[in-house]
Design a protein around this motif. Structure first.
Motif, mmCIF file in Angstrom:
data_model
loop_
_atom_site.group_PDB
_atom_site.id
_atom_site.type_symbol
_atom_site.label_atom_id
_atom_site.label_comp_id
_atom_site.label_asym_id
_atom_site.label_seq_id
_atom_site.Cartn_x
_atom_site.Cartn_y
_atom_site.Cartn_z
ATOM 1 N N VAL A 52 0.841 -1.201 0.000
ATOM 2 C CA VAL A 52 0.000 0.000 0.000
ATOM 3 C C VAL A 52 0.874 1.247 0.000
ATOM 4 N N ALA A 53 1.957 1.227 0.762
ATOM 5 C CA ALA A 53 2.851 2.392 0.813
ATOM 6 C C ALA A 53 3.449 2.692 -0.551
ATOM 7 N N ALA A 54 3.839 1.651 -1.292
ATOM 8 C CA ALA A 54 4.402 1.862 -2.632
ATOM 9 C C ALA A 54 3.359 2.452 -3.574
ATOM 10 N N ILE A 55 2.112 1.980 -3.454
ATOM 11 C CA ILE A 55 1.050 2.505 -4.311
ATOM 12 C C ILE A 55 0.749 3.956 -3.952
ATOM 13 N N GLU A 56 0.734 4.283 -2.676
ATOM 14 C CA GLU A 56 0.481 5.672 -2.278
ATOM 15 C C GLU A 56 1.609 6.590 -2.758
ATOM 16 N N ARG A 57 2.833 6.117 -2.681
ATOM 17 C CA ARG A 57 3.955 6.897 -3.203
ATOM 18 C C ARG A 57 3.786 7.137 -4.701
ATOM 19 N N ARG B 106 -6.566 -15.789 -0.272
ATOM 20 C CA ARG B 106 -5.806 -16.475 0.769
ATOM 21 C C ARG B 106 -5.183 -17.778 0.273
ATOM 22 N N ALA B 107 -5.865 -18.474 -0.623
ATOM 23 C CA ALA B 107 -5.310 -19.718 -1.158
ATOM 24 C C ALA B 107 -4.205 -19.463 -2.164
ATOM 25 N N ALA B 108 -4.229 -18.287 -2.789
ATOM 26 C CA ALA B 108 -3.243 -17.985 -3.830
ATOM 27 C C ALA B 108 -1.929 -17.485 -3.255
ATOM 28 N N SER B 109 -1.975 -16.742 -2.124
ATOM 29 C CA SER B 109 -0.754 -16.127 -1.597
ATOM 30 C C SER B 109 -1.040 -15.563 -0.214
ATOM 31 N N SER B 110 0.009 -15.293 0.505
ATOM 32 C CA SER B 110 -0.136 -14.599 1.788
ATOM 33 C C SER B 110 -0.137 -13.088 1.605
ATOM 34 N N GLU B 111 0.104 -12.629 0.376
ATOM 35 C CA GLU B 111 0.147 -11.195 0.094
ATOM 36 C C GLU B 111 -1.062 -10.807 -0.744
ATOM 37 N N PHE B 112 -1.910 -9.980 -0.170
ATOM 38 C CA PHE B 112 -3.096 -9.497 -0.874
ATOM 39 C C PHE B 112 -3.594 -8.250 -0.159
ATOM 40 N N TYR B 113 -4.576 -7.603 -0.770
ATOM 41 C CA TYR B 113 -5.138 -6.378 -0.196
ATOM 42 C C TYR B 113 -6.474 -6.706 0.464
ATOM 43 N N SER B 114 -6.618 -6.291 1.706
ATOM 44 C CA SER B 114 -7.922 -6.366 2.349
ATOM 45 C C SER B 114 -8.816 -5.264 1.798
ATOM 46 N N SER B 115 -10.100 -5.352 2.086
ATOM 47 C CA SER B 115 -11.007 -4.280 1.663
ATOM 48 C C SER B 115 -10.586 -2.958 2.276
ATOM 49 N N LEU C 190 -7.722 -1.429 0.283
ATOM 50 C CA LEU C 190 -8.139 -0.851 -0.996
ATOM 51 C C LEU C 190 -8.971 0.406 -0.790
ATOM 52 N N GLU C 191 -9.789 0.428 0.242
ATOM 53 C CA GLU C 191 -10.553 1.646 0.540
ATOM 54 C C GLU C 191 -9.616 2.785 0.929
ATOM 55 N N ARG C 192 -8.546 2.451 1.622
ATOM 56 C CA ARG C 192 -7.540 3.475 1.952
ATOM 57 C C ARG C 192 -6.892 4.019 0.685
ATOM 58 N N ILE C 193 -6.549 3.130 -0.240
ATOM 59 C CA ILE C 193 -5.948 3.563 -1.504
ATOM 60 C C ILE C 193 -6.916 4.453 -2.278
#
Length: 688
Positions: free
Chosen positions: A147-152, A187-196, A199-202
């Motif tokens: 999220v930090a990289a996307i905000e930057r 969750r089954a695909a990876s441990s890295e994902f965006y929660s709602s 994404l609402e923060r973004i």
């Protein structure tokens, strides 16, 4: 600063520079709002005050916004503004909050800091964008971005007036949208994902900067990652892990099953709850039909619905997607493969395969987003991206592609570029479809950064040394085409980024080299080499030598590509500038020398460069002994030392035929690298 030039990028549509500058006062910046006030404008002015204070800009700024804007930006918003810098201060006037935000971006780029403090040129600017869709696509599906990289990135986008962030949230390698309906997909695909909440923060962060966020859930192909949780959504029902390889996969959702459409309907509703933008992207690209053609149930479904081929089946699937998206009060976008004549015309087509795909979509009545020419993951120089215009004619874009094939910087991938041109020629639409009463319009353009070769450590390097040039193409007037002026503004923009964002390409590159084990002395010794070398262009890195040859010839291959999702991006190829600074400098010096072979300053400048080339080669082994990763540049170091001798002979006008032959050999890539400085020197050697 030249009397008729601004450092602002994109260049404003109308401006008048006057004599003199407004010098910053000794106090803190003062920002007054005399029009409407909103929480968003309050946050924007507070941020501006902090940033101006940090650079010593004690300016007085007055902002007049005439109307409150909706909570989120939308297509065709009024982004116009008027900015005045005079002896009595700075004023920004706009009809909307979005216009104020664009004016604040311009003000940031007007400010320059020198030994005597901050200043801004006295200027009148009356500005508005040429296109309403000015986007950037990021691909966290293949390699996750925080999220930090996307905000930057959003901060940088706001500075250059880009207004759409397109998030490619799913692909064969990952599913990054957790949501609440099918959280198991992520969750089954990876441990890295965006929660709602992520994404609402973004979305909120983007809206504060006048940027829309458009989500993409790619289907019916590119869905391998879905199968870890829901293999029953495909024709064979076999569970699979998310893929670690790149390229087209056979995985496809089953378009004959009601349960698939029911699941997608619920998933899209979940996406719409998180993302307020009117547009939802459903992908639709690179669908391998093998799973469809080999399945008896799907063949029976096609017969029952009078679908003659897989193209008709794909169009049938997309039409059902379009109805789902429309029922949510949204508008569907897909890549240009979806542009079937029977698809409802409310759909927007994103063109990535050239002018032919764009013209086919427009001729069939679809609005279009132009991305061909703006793939920044292909390592093209900024001027090549700058040469593509979303509204250029087919003939004009064909001319751009022809110039690319004759560009010496791309000579090592010329055959590949020819393959793409032949592909576009085969897709060219009949004259009857080029334009008609129901023609769509070009909404704008969108740069794309696919992440096979991009992670957070090199994200800024891959974007910000070229993206501002694309932003200018999408904002500024159609007549804004001077490449040298663009490069001048680009350099100023890159230099301004650290003052007003957390983007600092020099710092990111230095941090990467430090991470590789190079000391300050090492970096100084290797600098002449690193500044002379570029990565190979187009898909040459991603494909590897064998797969590249197959792609060029149209053959199939089982050759393993050199990169996967778990391949570390920690080599020089991942951090070099896309464009060699020494090659750019030599371009200018060679031009001068060809005009005046005895020009002393030019000869001394070239002699200084060749001296440093020899010195790096003399010091190279000492560095490589301590830092193992340096070894892959060994051949290039020797080649650069050899090139110094060839260059010196050319300056003295005593080049030989052997020099010309050897120069051609030195232009051949060495692994994933190419000696970029060969190209300007080829002109010198040829002339002498």
């Amino acid at each position: 600063m030249s009397s008729n030039r601004l450092t602002v990028q994109p260049e404003p549509s109308h401006f008048t520079l006057r004599r003199g500058h407004l010098r910053a006062g000794a106090g803190v910046p003062a920002v007054a709002q005399v029009g409407v006030r909103t929480p968003r404008l309050d946050r924007a002015t507070a941020l501006l005050r902090d940033q101006l204070e940090r650079v010593g800009g004690g300016f007085e700024v007055t902002i007049d916004c005439r109307a409150v804007s909706p909570p989120y930006p939308a297509l065709d918003d009024d982004e116009s503004y008027r900015l005045e810098v005079g002896s009595d201060g700075i004023s920004i006037d706009a009809n909307t909050e979005w216009g104020v935000l664009r004016g604040l971006a311009t003000l940031r780029l007007l400010v320059r800091v020198d030994r005597s403090g901050a200043r801004a040129p006295c200027v009148s600017i009356d500005d508005a964008p040429r296109f309403s869709w000015r986007g950037l696509m990021l691909d966290p599906a293949r390699r996750f971005q925080s999220v930090a990289a996307i905000e930057r990135t959003l901060d940088g986008m706001a500075l250059v007036k880009l207004n759409v962030l397109h998030l490619h949230l799913s692909d064969d390698q990952g599913f990054r949208f957790e949501g609440s309906t099918f959280p198991e997909l992520a969750r089954a695909a990876s441990s890295e994902f965006y929660s709602s909440a992520d994404l609402e923060r973004i979305v909120a962060y983007a809206a504060d900067r006048g940027i829309r966020v458009v989500p993409e859930i790619d289907m019916p192909g590119h869905c391998t990652s879905w199968l870890a949780a829901h293999p029953e959504w495909t024709s064979d029902g076999e569970q699979r892990a998310p893929s670690t390889r790149f390229g087209v996969h056979r995985a496809c959702l089953d378009p004959s099953r009601d349960l698939v459409y029911e699941a997608i309907s619920r998933l899209l509703a979940d996406v719409a709850r998180v993302f307020p933008d009117r547009f939802i992207h459903v992908g639709g690209d690179e669908v391998d039909p093998t799973w469809w053609t080999q399945n008896d149930e799907i063949r029976r479904y096609m017969a029952a619905h009078s679908l003659d081929d897989v193209e008709a089946l794909h169009a049938h699937f997309n039409a059902r997607m379009q109805r789902m998206v429309k029922d949510l009060g949204r508008r569907m976008i897909g890549w240009d493969e979806i542009a079937h004549a029977d698809l409802p015309k409310d759909t927007v087509v994103q063109s990535w395969r050239g002018a032919a795909a764009r013209d086919r979509a427009i001729g069939r009545g679809f609005d279009c987003i132009f991305s061909s020419g703006y793939y920044v993951d292909l390592f093209y120089p900024a001027d090549i991206h700058y040469g593509f215009d979303p509204q250029a004619s087919d003939d004009e874009l064909t001319g751009v592609e022809a110039r690319m094939r004759s560009d010496p910087r791309l000579a090592h991938v010329r055959d590949g570029l020819g393959w793409a041109t032949e592909f576009n020629a085969a897709a060219r639409v009949p004259d009857t479809e080029r334009a008609g009463a129901g023609s769509g319009r070009v909404l704008g353009g969108e740069a794309c950064l696919w992440s096979e070769l991009v992670d957070e450590r090199c994200l800024d390097l891959r974007l910000w040394e070229r993206l501002p040039a694309i932003a200018e193409r999408l904002w500024s007037k159609v007549t804004c085409i001077d490449v040298s002026a663009m490069r001048w503004r680009l350099a100023a923009t890159v230099a301004a980024l650290p003052h007003f964002t957390d983007i600092d390409v020099d710092a990111q590159r230095t941090a990467a080299l430090v991470g590789m084990g190079l000391t300050p002395v090492d970096r100084r010794h290797l600098a002449p080499l690193l500044d002379a070398v570029e990565c190979v262009k187009w898909y040459a890195r991603l494909l590897g030598e064998r797969a590249l040859r197959a792609r060029v010839t149209g053959a199939t291959t089982t050759a393993e590509r050199p990169y996967r999702t778990d391949t570390a991006l920690d080599r020089f190829a991942d951090f070099l500038p896309v464009e060699s600074p020494t090659a750019a400098k030599l371009d200018v010096l060679v031009d001068r020398l060809l005009r005046d072979p005895q020009h002393g300053a030019t000869r001394r400048a070239i002699a200084g460069i060749t001296r440093r080339w020899r010195q790096q080669h003399q010091r190279f082994n000492a560095v490589a002994t301590r830092v193992g990763s340096v070894a892959e540049l060994s051949a290039l170091s020797a080649m650069l030392g050899e090139l110094a001798d060839i260059t010196d002979r050319a300056v003295e006008r005593c080049s030989t035929e052997d020099d010309a032959k050897r120069l051609s050999e030195l232009a051949i890539p060495s692994g994933e690298y190419v000696l970029a400085v060969v190209h300007p020197l080829h002109r010198l050697v040829t002339a002498t």
